[in-house]
Design an enzyme around this catalytic site. Structure first.
Site, PDB file in Angstrom:
ATOM      1  N   GLY B 222      52.697  83.980  34.568  1.00 42.82           N
ATOM      2  CA  GLY B 222      54.111  84.288  34.399  1.00 42.82           C
ATOM      3  C   GLY B 222      54.331  85.587  33.668  1.00 42.82           C
ATOM      4  O   GLY B 222      53.489  86.487  33.720  1.00 42.82           O
ATOM      5  N   GLY B 226      56.982  85.558  28.053  1.00 39.88           N
ATOM      6  CA  GLY B 226      56.747  84.118  27.943  1.00 39.88           C
ATOM      7  C   GLY B 226      55.286  83.816  27.630  1.00 39.88           C
ATOM      8  O   GLY B 226      54.983  82.943  26.807  1.00 39.88           O
ATOM      9  N   GLU B 246      47.837  84.658  32.677  1.00 38.39           N
ATOM     10  CA  GLU B 246      47.896  85.877  33.486  1.00 38.39           C
ATOM     11  C   GLU B 246      49.316  86.405  33.318  1.00 38.39           C
ATOM     12  O   GLU B 246      50.280  85.766  33.723  1.00 38.39           O
ATOM     13  CB  GLU B 246      47.580  85.545  34.942  1.00 38.39           C
ATOM     14  CG  GLU B 246      47.434  86.769  35.814  1.00 38.39           C
ATOM     15  CD  GLU B 246      48.008  86.530  37.184  1.00 38.39           C
ATOM     16  OE1 GLU B 246      49.021  87.171  37.500  1.00 38.39           O
ATOM     17  OE2 GLU B 246      47.447  85.703  37.928  1.00 38.39           O
ATOM     18  N   CYS B 286      51.786  89.553  41.671  1.00 38.54           N
ATOM     19  CA  CYS B 286      51.160  90.055  40.445  1.00 38.54           C
ATOM     20  C   CYS B 286      50.226  91.217  40.773  1.00 38.54           C
ATOM     21  O   CYS B 286      49.858  91.990  39.885  1.00 38.54           O
ATOM     22  CB  CYS B 286      50.426  88.955  39.706  1.00 38.54           C
ATOM     23  SG  CYS B 286      49.511  87.863  40.775  1.00 38.54           S
TER      24      CYS B 286
END
Lengths: 494, 494
Positions: B222, B226, B246, B286
């Site tokens: 995420g 966070g 990650e 990502c």
């Protein structure tokens, strides 16, 4: 200031000297960073040659180094000669591992034609040296966990330059060993940055080293307090880095009823073995047994009596430093004040004696499990006997300990539901589970695992002893569709 | 409250429902903890059967699940069907790994007679399931990195119960997939604790889950914000636990001069491929390329022109959620304000359009390297072109990025000092280095490594994609002098 000191008397030896300045630390790290590419590009054979040369140099200077170590640590010549043997063995062991090719093992998955997910490009998983490693020496093994110990050996084997911080409890031995290492590195025609050395007892030196931007990983063996502080520094850098810390352990040893069912002679032998383990090196082992779980009942009572008697007869030698002795005295004093503990030794020795007296007390399983203070390591020859009425009691004690380098189970030879349950609980809280002998003494081998859930290790999936220690410094990288020239080099770019 | 929403229009679908309460989270974790011993004791075949049944159940409900995923994510049916295929492939891949015995691989070092260091007891290195794993789903892969994605598959393969936190961007799909998983677990006669599910968009839900004492490890994919917040929670527990996070990546793609020396057709083809990669899934990968290093000079100019033109012609689809869209708009607005950047696209679309416009700007290597803000990921179809005058410029850009999931090097087919240098720098900053194609798309295989120096991963030695993902949940333990009954079970206690 750093001051070499006679461990047995506290007498200063020679002049004091200043700790490394911030500029010196920065220069050492820069030198290591400058050497990282070239050293990472050396082949396994060249690194193996370096490790063997370091082992040979240690042995060549054995007489002077061991005598100096003995003065600074008080650990005695036989132990220190054995420890130097182990340190050389370990350096050569990593050389063997390199020569077998284990450091450069890789996985090559051929391309598969077609659409994903089954179709895929060619992927080659290699491992690359992580970069300069900061290594914090421990006080209690002036050779094996110090300047040329397992952390240094494994980092060099991985192709990572090291910046070693010597331990201030043996500062003269540390700088002598570092000079030896630097001479060997030069003789091997390697850049000086491959082995750098800094010294200091202040927190600033450690913080400066961990915060240096070019440092890629930290290896640490030492106190819970120092280790957690440095782990926080490593985690709060602009770019956090792995902190491989071994911070302390209370090493429960569980005496199961079956271990006491073999007669008085065997029982007394076990009691004597255990007392010896607790006093070995004045209890200054990270694997020293600190919690002994003994069944309630007559057999257990007899074992505790024999154990207390054996311990009463032993005299630990002087501790490594005045600071370590003072921490031991404070830890024991805290236990003495606890209403939950029943002392088991008659201790008439004065508190200010040059050598410490062992300490042993008994506590119920329920009180032990419920009292967090009793799960903290008292570094030295001190242990608690916890009386257990059941397998559940014992499991509760192990779970309360939570994280430890070792659990020892005596009397688990027979398979049963209860034994399986205890083995499972032991594997959940420890990095090594022993079924015979004592946890002091850690073999250097491929299967070794010297780690365990926090606080035994800050990275419980890694080990600081044994050949898997190498894995801490080799980071996996997947090469996708690597060109021929790179494949021909087995994925090692330079 | 959780609310299923049409990604393309922002329209609410059905009623909102409350997030999990603290008591519900505690109960889910307790259920997982209660199941840990029994599930850890299952054999490889039983766990493989579970994984295959999950894959089969996903495929059986494909039509309904993909339609729901499309409404909640806006990612489109072809992509989501492919992603479901990949998720099922991955579950079955871990089943294959289990059946090959890879999860229970162990090292057995025979005892050696004699004194240490060569003499040693028998040591067997096994791996034990770490315990209940908290799994935080990602928004951008509603199947492959969500409820039954790679983290869940690898944790279950390792014998660890999972407590999945669904992502609030696809809440209805999450609870539907969780119900499917719970039904399969029940059909396999496994305890319900093997798969537990909680939901919530608030920080409190995540913190409660990470802080639950029985949780033994966390897997997270995420945002940087966070992820760093939860990593801190994991590190500050009374007993810190591994946090496999990650957190983001800008994935530099380096166009070397050799890649542009093959004529205009090839150049335009590369430009189109790259533009497609940046717009794939509206850039919500990502591994989306965020920094494109292009040589100065006429070939580079021509490539940048072709690239900008290709990107100008593409229209990313609606983003996953209003929050993600808003973050993208803010990131692009920040770049628009930078005097260092020269915009490369003619962007006439209104800022409040339902779909985002791609963003591309050019910056010098020196300005990029010196400006920390430019190294932050803008999640979506946005990238910076960095013009490089030399191999050193390019190395400086890669080193400034510092930590990334991927680096792509186009034009490194020929061996040279310069190419070797760049490959080395690339392997120092990335978890995967590509020599062809684009980084979007991550094959599930043994050699895959989806990780990289921080912030790509909080644990750069581990991967969240590919079969090595299993290693995150199997902690090594050395058994010393294991009794016969335990050796007969290959070191697995129960």
């Amino acid at each position: 200031m750093l001051q070499s000191t006679e461990a047995r008397t506290g007498t200063a030896i020679g002049e004091a000297w200043p700790e490394s300045t911030a500029a010196e630390i920065a220069a050492a790290v820069q030198s290591a960073a400058d050497a990282a590419a070239a050293f990472g590009a050396t082949g396994a054979v060249q690194r193996a040659t370096l490790l063997r040369a370091l082992a040979g140099a240690l042995e060549a200077e054995r007489e002077a180094l061991v005598a100096l170590a003995d003065r600074e640590s008080g650990l005695g010549l036989p132990r220190l000669n054995g420890e130097l043997d182990r340190t050389a063995f370990q350096l050569r062991g990593f050389a063997d591992v390199l020569e077998r090719g284990d450091a450069h093992v890789f996985i090559d998955d051929a391309a598969v034609a077609g659409a994903p997910p089954a179709g895929r490009p060619r992927l080659t998983r290699v491992r690359v040296p992580v970069g300069p490693v900061a290594m914090f020496s421990a006080s209690n093994f002036p050779f094996a966990f110090s300047v040329l110990g397992g952390d240094t050996a494994s980092a060099l084997a991985a192709g990572c330059p090291v910046v070693v911080k010597g331990h201030p409890a043996h500062p003269e031995l540390s700088r002598r060993t570092a000079a030896l290492a630097q001479r060997v590195v030069a003789e091997q025609a390697l850049p000086a940055g491959v082995f750098q050395f800094v010294q200091g007892g202040s927190i600033e030196v450690g913080v400066a080293l961990v915060n240096a931007p070019a440092i890629a990983a930290v290896a640490f063996t030492g106190s819970f307090k120092g280790g957690t502080a440095l782990a926080k520094v490593a985690a709060e850098r602009p770019r956090p880095i792995p902190f491989y810390g071994e911070l302390g352990s209370i090493n429960p040893l569980v005496v199961l009823p079956a271990a006491l069912a073999k007669g008085a002679e065997k029982r007394n032998e076990l009691a004597a073995t255990l007392a010896g383990s607790i006093c070995m090196g004045a209890g200054q082992f990270c694997t020293s047994p600190g919690v002994i779980v003994v069944p309630k009942g007559a057999d257990g009572d007899a074992f505790v009596d024999a154990f207390a008697q054996a311990l009463q007869g032993l005299q630990p030698h002087a501790m490594l430093s005045a600071g370590i002795r003072s921490a031991f005295d404070k830890g024991v004093a805290r236990w003495r004040e606890s209403a939950l503990l029943k002392p088991l030794l008659n201790d008439a020795a004065p508190a200010d004696a040059a050598t410490p007296r062992p300490y042993l007390a008994e506590v119920s399983a329920a009180d032990f499990a419920a009292t967090h203070d009793l799960h903290e390591e008292v570094f030295g020859s001190a242990a608690l006997v916890v009386r257990s009425g059941s397998v559940d009691d014992t499991a509760t004690v192990l779970e309360a300990v939570g994280g430890t380098l070792t659990v020892t189970l005596w009397g688990a030879e027979e398979d049963s539901i209860e034994t399986r349950h205890l083995v499972r609980v032991a594997t959940q809280v420890a990095g090594r589970v022993l079924f015979a002998g004592v946890p002091t003494g850690v073999a250097v081998t491929a299967a070794q695992h010297h780690g365990g859930p926090y606080p035994a290790s800050t990275q419980p999936f890694t080990t600081s002893v044994g050949y898997a220690a190498l894995d801490r410094f080799l980071r996996p990288v997947a090469l996708q569709d690597a060109p021929t020239w790179l494949s021909d080099r087995q994925g090692v770019p330079c």
